[in-house]
Design a protein around this motif. Structure first.
Motif, PDB file in Angstrom:
ATOM      1  N   UNK A  11       0.834  -1.209   0.000  1.00  0.00           N
ATOM      2  CA  UNK A  11       0.000   0.000   0.000  1.00  0.00           C
ATOM      3  C   UNK A  11       0.869   1.260   0.000  1.00  0.00           C
ATOM      4  N   UNK A  12       1.928   1.281   0.814  1.00  0.00           N
ATOM      5  CA  UNK A  12       2.833   2.446   0.879  1.00  0.00           C
ATOM      6  C   UNK A  12       3.550   2.629  -0.462  1.00  0.00           C
ATOM      7  N   UNK A  13       3.985   1.543  -1.066  1.00  0.00           N
ATOM      8  CA  UNK A  13       4.638   1.631  -2.383  1.00  0.00           C
ATOM      9  C   UNK A  13       3.653   2.153  -3.423  1.00  0.00           C
ATOM     10  N   UNK A  14       2.421   1.654  -3.379  1.00  0.00           N
ATOM     11  CA  UNK A  14       1.386   2.103  -4.309  1.00  0.00           C
ATOM     12  C   UNK A  14       1.134   3.604  -4.153  1.00  0.00           C
ATOM     13  N   UNK A  15       0.995   4.076  -2.925  1.00  0.00           N
ATOM     14  CA  UNK A  15       0.780   5.509  -2.660  1.00  0.00           C
ATOM     15  C   UNK A  15       1.978   6.311  -3.155  1.00  0.00           C
ATOM     16  N   UNK A  16       3.189   5.842  -2.915  1.00  0.00           N
ATOM     17  CA  UNK A  16       4.407   6.529  -3.391  1.00  0.00           C
ATOM     18  C   UNK A  16       4.431   6.640  -4.905  1.00  0.00           C
ATOM     19  N   UNK A  17       4.080   5.557  -5.589  1.00  0.00           N
ATOM     20  CA  UNK A  17       4.040   5.566  -7.051  1.00  0.00           C
ATOM     21  C   UNK A  17       2.981   6.546  -7.548  1.00  0.00           C
ATOM     22  N   UNK A  18       1.829   6.571  -6.896  1.00  0.00           N
ATOM     23  CA  UNK A  18       0.758   7.507  -7.278  1.00  0.00           C
ATOM     24  C   UNK A  18       1.207   8.957  -7.084  1.00  0.00           C
ATOM     25  N   UNK A  19       1.874   9.243  -5.981  1.00  0.00           N
ATOM     26  CA  UNK A  19       2.343  10.613  -5.723  1.00  0.00           C
ATOM     27  C   UNK A  19       3.397  11.018  -6.752  1.00  0.00           C
ATOM     28  N   UNK A  20       4.328  10.147  -7.034  1.00  0.00           N
ATOM     29  CA  UNK A  20       5.354  10.434  -8.045  1.00  0.00           C
ATOM     30  C   UNK A  20       4.700  10.634  -9.415  1.00  0.00           C
TER      31      UNK A  20
END
Length: 181
Positions: A11-20
């Motif tokens: 979930x944290x990786x997914x959120x990071x990818x979305x923000x980037x």
């Protein structure tokens, strides 16, 4: 516990990818808006240079028509604003009409029409790009102009119908009612 940790990390990786991705998309939209806005301004400058050249051509002819002198002078003053104005469009409409009535021909009519076509095309590209979703979400919160206006004059031909239609549309926008044809 391992499953929960794995889900949390995913979930944290997914959120990071979305923000980037969002920041990358935002910077791309801002670059495109800057580019399209610059294109509109460049085309407007080319158009105004052609107007100045046309005005100089008629000033050299030492026209005896006072109306022509007035509108040529007014045109040179209105150009200094560096952007579209209704006053400039109306002045160019009247100037074009006077030139046609007096059978005065300019060698620059084609050049003026071409530069106006380029300007109007750049305006269309900018306006469409700015209002397209999701670009509009980003553009709303920027310093970029909401939209640019089209310039509806054609040089060397009658513009009566065009100006009448434009006035009807403006009146319709202002007062509502049935859509003008």
């Amino acid at each position: 516990m391992k499953f929960l940790k794995g889900c949390l990390i995913t979930f944290i990786i997914f959120i990071g990818i979305c923000i980037i991705g969002w920041f990358s998309f935002k910077s791309n939209v801002l670059e495109n808006l800057e580019s399209l806005s610059g294109k509109v301004k460049d085309n407007w400058e080319k158009y105004t240079e052609n107007i100045i050249e046309r005005n100089a051509e008629f000033a050299l002819q030492q026209a005896k028509n006072d109306s022509l002198k007035y509108y040529l002078k007014n045109s040179n003053e209105l150009i200094k604003s560096k952007e579209y104005s209704k006053e400039l469009e109306l002045n160019e409409y009247k100037l074009n009409r006077i030139l046609m009535v007096n059978s005065l021909k300019s060698n620059l009519n084609e050049k003026l029409n071409l530069s106006l076509d380029n300007y109007n095309q750049a305006v269309k590209e900018y306006n469409v790009y700015r209002v397209t979703f999701p670009n509009s979400l980003i553009a709303r919160k920027t310093k970029f102009q909401k939209f640019y206006k089209y310039f509806d004059i054609r040089y060397g031909i009658e513009n009566e119908k065009t100006m009448a239609r434009k006035k009807e549309r403006e009146n319709w926008i202002k007062n509502g009612g049935p859509l003008p044809q």
